[in-house]
Motif scaffolding. Structure first.
Motif, PDB file in Angstrom:
ATOM      1  N   CYS A  26      -6.989   2.135   4.044  1.00  0.00           N
ATOM      2  CA  CYS A  26      -6.480   3.475   3.697  1.00  0.00           C
ATOM      3  C   CYS A  26      -7.427   4.185   2.737  1.00  0.00           C
ATOM      4  N   CYS A  79       0.860  -1.183   0.000  1.00  0.00           N
ATOM      5  CA  CYS A  79       0.000   0.000   0.000  1.00  0.00           C
ATOM      6  C   CYS A  79       0.901   1.240   0.000  1.00  0.00           C
ATOM      7  N   CYS A 106      -4.545   0.187   0.092  1.00  0.00           N
ATOM      8  CA  CYS A 106      -5.286  -0.927   0.677  1.00  0.00           C
ATOM      9  C   CYS A 106      -6.688  -0.444   1.070  1.00  0.00           C
ATOM     10  N   CYS A 139       0.159   2.994   3.835  1.00  0.00           N
ATOM     11  CA  CYS A 139       0.517   2.375   5.117  1.00  0.00           C
ATOM     12  C   CYS A 139       1.571   1.281   4.998  1.00  0.00           C
ATOM     13  N   THR A 196       1.367  -1.841   3.998  1.00  0.00           N
ATOM     14  CA  THR A 196       1.016  -3.247   4.153  1.00  0.00           C
ATOM     15  C   THR A 196       1.162  -3.937   2.792  1.00  0.00           C
TER      16      THR A 196
HETATM   17 ZN   LIG Z   1      -2.837   1.091   3.455  1.00  0.00          ZN
END
Ligand SMILES: [Zn+2]
Ligand SMILES: [Zn+2]
Length: 276
Positions: free
Chosen positions: A100, A80, A97, A83, A85
């Motif tokens: 988010c 992402c 993601c 963030c 991930t």
């Molecule tokens: Zn994210």
């Protein structure tokens, strides 16, 4: 002293250090911190290999058996854009993601070196809850390698470790985020970013976040931080550092108060993050 004599002195010292280390390992053999099997004596210290994964393996070898080392998972693309991930696939050059997309976090960008699972989880727990502070020695440089991977100078003006409440700090005796960042091996010529403690403070002790979902975590941590000297963060690009990101609620709340105090940007770097 003649250069040759100095060289001999150094190699004698190195030899003595190896001998001492071999004696120490024979007298006090080490066990793998994750699975408790005995570790093999390895007197020769090889310099860390290039690449985050190879470097991790080399630096953590004195603490883990080969099997547990293989279980380390560095975070790779696609991730992402916000963030950090990992994602099964992403659309476009800046994939986001679902959490988010639903609600953009207060930080600009978060990244971590490794997935928080397997032996890395063990290492972090040993460091944090069993007082094995010497683990910051191999882990700090791994975090620094991730910093160099994701941020090109001069992207950051100031580094802020996520603070603990003073009661927690008293119980534990150390802030693990600060221990890690203190071990960053800044290279000669690399712009060294100052670390600032005491600007961002935790004013409220919170219940443990474990077992709470994303929404409950946000509510639990809300209002737990304050900025003591806003003038020190106003207009500056900050990097928050922590050991582990779970949902990002804690660093999100830190970022929110820092931005309220006028921070120009707030990025986040953790040693590890929970990935789904
Ligand atoms: Zn994210
Ligand atoms: Zn093991």
């Amino acid at each position: 002293m003649h250069p040759r004599a100095a060289e001999c002195g150094r190699s004698a010292l190195r030899w003595a250090a190896c001998l001492l280390e071999a004696c120490r390992q024979a007298l006090f053999p080490a066990r793998c911190l994750a699975c408790r099997t005995w570790l093999e004596v390895e007197p020769a210290r090889t310099p860390p290999a290039a690449g985050l994964w190879a470097e991790a393996i080399t630096r953590l070898r004195p603490y883990f058996c080969p099997g547990c080392l293989q279980a380390l998972v560095p975070l790779e693309n696609p991730m992402c854009a916000c963030c950090g991930t990992t994602m099964s696939g992403g659309e476009g050059p800046q994939p986001l993601c679902a959490p988010c997309r639903e609600q953009a976090p207060a930080f600009d960008r978060a990244r971590a070196a490794f997935a928080y699972r397997g032996s890395l989880r063990e290492v972090v727990q040993c460091l944090k809850y069993r007082g094995r502070t010497q683990l910051a020695r191999p882990l700090g440089p791994l975090m620094h390698a991730a910093y160099r991977r994701f941020w090109q100078p001069p992207a950051v003006d100031l580094i802020l470790p996520v603070p603990l409440h003073r009661r927690r700090l008293r119980e534990r005796g150390f802030n693990q985020a600060l221990l890690l960042v203190r071990r960053w091996p800044w290279a000669a010529g690399e712009p060294r970013v100052p670390v600032e403690c005491g600007v961002l403070v935790r004013t409220r002790a919170t219940a443990p976040q474990a077992g709470l979902d994303r929404r409950a975590r946000r509510a639990n941590i809300s209002g737990a931080f304050a900025v003591r000297h806003p003038v020190r963060v106003a207009g500056r690009r900050l990097l928050l550092v922590d050991d582990v990101i779970t949902t990002g609620a804690t660093v999100g709340e830190c970022a929110r108060v820092l931005k309220q105090s006028g921070a120009a940007a707030v990025d986040v770097l953790a040693l590890a993050r929970v990935v789904r």
